[in-house]
Design a protein around this motif. Structure first.
Motif, PDB file in Angstrom:
ATOM      1  N   ILE A 258       0.828  -1.212   0.000  1.00  0.00           N
ATOM      2  CA  ILE A 258       0.000   0.000   0.000  1.00  0.00           C
ATOM      3  C   ILE A 258       0.862   1.261   0.000  1.00  0.00           C
ATOM      4  CG2 ILE A 258      -1.777   1.286   1.247  1.00  0.00           C
ATOM      5  CD1 ILE A 258      -2.860  -1.396   2.251  1.00  0.00           C
ATOM      6  N   PRO A 259       1.776   1.440   0.974  1.00  0.00           N
ATOM      7  CA  PRO A 259       2.622   2.649   0.908  1.00  0.00           C
ATOM      8  C   PRO A 259       3.545   2.649  -0.303  1.00  0.00           C
ATOM      9  CG  PRO A 259       3.378   1.181   2.650  1.00  0.00           C
ATOM     10  CD  PRO A 259       2.055   0.654   2.190  1.00  0.00           C
ATOM     11  N   TYR A 260       3.956   1.462  -0.755  1.00  0.00           N
ATOM     12  CA  TYR A 260       4.822   1.397  -1.934  1.00  0.00           C
ATOM     13  C   TYR A 260       4.092   1.926  -3.166  1.00  0.00           C
ATOM     14  CZ  TYR A 260       7.627  -0.527  -5.741  1.00  0.00           C
ATOM     15  OH  TYR A 260       8.374  -0.678  -6.885  1.00  0.00           O
ATOM     16  N   ALA A 261       2.857   1.470  -3.358  1.00  0.00           N
ATOM     17  CA  ALA A 261       2.087   1.908  -4.525  1.00  0.00           C
ATOM     18  C   ALA A 261       1.786   3.403  -4.455  1.00  0.00           C
ATOM     19  CB  ALA A 261       0.789   1.105  -4.615  1.00  0.00           C
ATOM     20  N   ALA A 262       1.422   3.876  -3.255  1.00  0.00           N
ATOM     21  CA  ALA A 262       1.104   5.300  -3.109  1.00  0.00           C
ATOM     22  C   ALA A 262       2.336   6.166  -3.361  1.00  0.00           C
ATOM     23  CB  ALA A 262       0.542   5.561  -1.715  1.00  0.00           C
ATOM     24  N   THR A 263       3.474   5.747  -2.811  1.00  0.00           N
ATOM     25  CA  THR A 263       4.699   6.528  -2.981  1.00  0.00           C
ATOM     26  C   THR A 263       5.213   6.443  -4.411  1.00  0.00           C
ATOM     27  OG1 THR A 263       5.237   5.925  -0.698  1.00  0.00           O
ATOM     28  CG2 THR A 263       6.960   6.995  -1.965  1.00  0.00           C
ATOM     29  N   LEU A 264       5.017   5.303  -5.043  1.00  0.00           N
ATOM     30  CA  LEU A 264       5.451   5.139  -6.433  1.00  0.00           C
ATOM     31  C   LEU A 264       4.735   6.132  -7.340  1.00  0.00           C
ATOM     32  CD1 LEU A 264       7.351   3.283  -8.072  1.00  0.00           C
ATOM     33  CD2 LEU A 264       5.354   1.849  -8.565  1.00  0.00           C
ATOM     34  N   ALA A 265       3.487   6.435  -6.997  1.00  0.00           N
ATOM     35  CA  ALA A 265       2.718   7.380  -7.808  1.00  0.00           C
ATOM     36  C   ALA A 265       3.092   8.830  -7.515  1.00  0.00           C
ATOM     37  CB  ALA A 265       1.223   7.166  -7.563  1.00  0.00           C
ATOM     38  N   LEU A 266       3.456   9.113  -6.255  1.00  0.00           N
ATOM     39  CA  LEU A 266       3.699  10.501  -5.854  1.00  0.00           C
ATOM     40  C   LEU A 266       5.177  10.885  -5.860  1.00  0.00           C
ATOM     41  CD1 LEU A 266       1.187  10.634  -2.851  1.00  0.00           C
ATOM     42  CD2 LEU A 266       0.843  11.519  -5.169  1.00  0.00           C
ATOM     43  N   ALA A 267       6.022   9.987  -5.386  1.00  0.00           N
ATOM     44  CA  ALA A 267       7.464  10.271  -5.299  1.00  0.00           C
ATOM     45  C   ALA A 267       8.221   8.970  -5.549  1.00  0.00           C
ATOM     46  CB  ALA A 267       7.814  10.853  -3.936  1.00  0.00           C
ATOM     47  N   PRO A 268       8.391   8.582  -6.799  1.00  0.00           N
ATOM     48  CA  PRO A 268       8.964   7.268  -7.128  1.00  0.00           C
ATOM     49  C   PRO A 268      10.323   7.002  -6.493  1.00  0.00           C
ATOM     50  CG  PRO A 268       8.075   8.337  -9.090  1.00  0.00           C
ATOM     51  CD  PRO A 268       8.031   9.358  -8.001  1.00  0.00           C
ATOM     52  N   GLU A 269      11.124   8.044  -6.296  1.00  0.00           N
ATOM     53  CA  GLU A 269      12.458   7.826  -5.732  1.00  0.00           C
ATOM     54  C   GLU A 269      12.402   7.381  -4.271  1.00  0.00           C
ATOM     55  OE1 GLU A 269      11.380  12.164  -5.179  1.00  0.00           O
ATOM     56  OE2 GLU A 269      11.198  10.635  -6.739  1.00  0.00           O
ATOM     57  N   TRP A 270      11.288   7.633  -3.610  1.00  0.00           N
ATOM     58  CA  TRP A 270      11.126   7.216  -2.215  1.00  0.00           C
ATOM     59  C   TRP A 270      10.471   5.845  -2.090  1.00  0.00           C
ATOM     60  CZ3 TRP A 270       9.354  11.848   1.323  1.00  0.00           C
ATOM     61  CH2 TRP A 270      10.319  12.860   1.244  1.00  0.00           C
TER      62      TRP A 270
END
Length: 220
Positions: A82-94
């Motif tokens: 869940i946090p991986y998918a959300a962060t991948l969309a908003l800040a891929p480097e994180w």
């Protein structure tokens, strides 16, 4: 008031401790060895309220093993997505960092929170221990699945690093829990008289832990 701050309103001193970790001036790196001590203090205080019989009963309860297995799978394999998918969309480097953090087993303070909110302490301890033991297998597999990280020749593999971390967590779990059980056996009346003080004591260890965890690792 103090009892409430170290009880249901623990989030107030916890947030204060969080802010303090960022704003307190000075170099706190010399205090870093206190971090595992405070972690042990949290688990020790919480474990004084948990007997071996409770842990055994939680494990032998009908349906406990499937439930425990499902919770571990949920924590180590599904929730990190869940946090991986959300962060991948908003800040891929994180995103890789978020995935790595999400794959970690539950924190040692989870037992204190289970006690604070009336959860099953025995199950919480089993979940923490089970997740810590299985994490060295699931985390490298997840990283490989998502193509994150590369093994550098001559350096320990991800599995070896996670295994060492798991051993550290198990020792950090086993030492205070064993000590707590010894004290329960030697001085049961003393433990019984002070049961109401144990959860506040665990929260009292948590707050400086939050401050030191941040202050000892922040950039100068």
């Amino acid at each position: 008031m103090l009892a409430r701050l170290l009880g249901s309103a623990f989030w107030i001193p916890a947030y204060i401790a969080l802010i303090a970790g960022f704003v307190l001036p000075g170099d706190f790196s010399a205090l870093k060895p206190l971090v595992p001590v405070l972690l042990g203090g949290i688990l020790f205080c919480s474990s004084l309220k948990v007997s071996l019989g409770q842990v055994r009963a939680a494990f032998l309860e009908p349906g406990a093993l499937p439930r425990l297995s499902a919770l571990i799978v949920l924590k180590l394999l599904l929730l990190p997505l869940i946090p991986y998918a959300a962060t991948l969309a908003l800040a891929p480097e994180w995103a890789p960092g978020m995935l790595l953090v999400g794959m970690m087993p539950g924190g040692l303070s989870s037992l204190a929170f289970a006690d604070l909110y009336g959860g099953e302490r025995g199950l919480a301890l089993l979940l923490l221990l089970g997740g810590s033991l299985i994490c060295p297998l699931t985390a490298p597999a997840m990283l490989h699945l998502f193509g994150i990280g590369q093994h550098v020749p001559g350096q320990p593999s991800e599995a070896a690093l996670f295994a060492l971390q798991a051993l550290y967590i198990v020792l950090l779990l086993g030492t205070p829990f064993t000590l707590a059980q010894v004290i329960r056996g030697v001085a049961p009346r003393l433990v019984e008289r002070n049961l109401h003080r144990l959860s506040p004591a665990a929260i009292a260890c948590l707050c400086p832990l939050i401050t030191l965890s941040i202050a000892c690792n922040r950039q100068a």
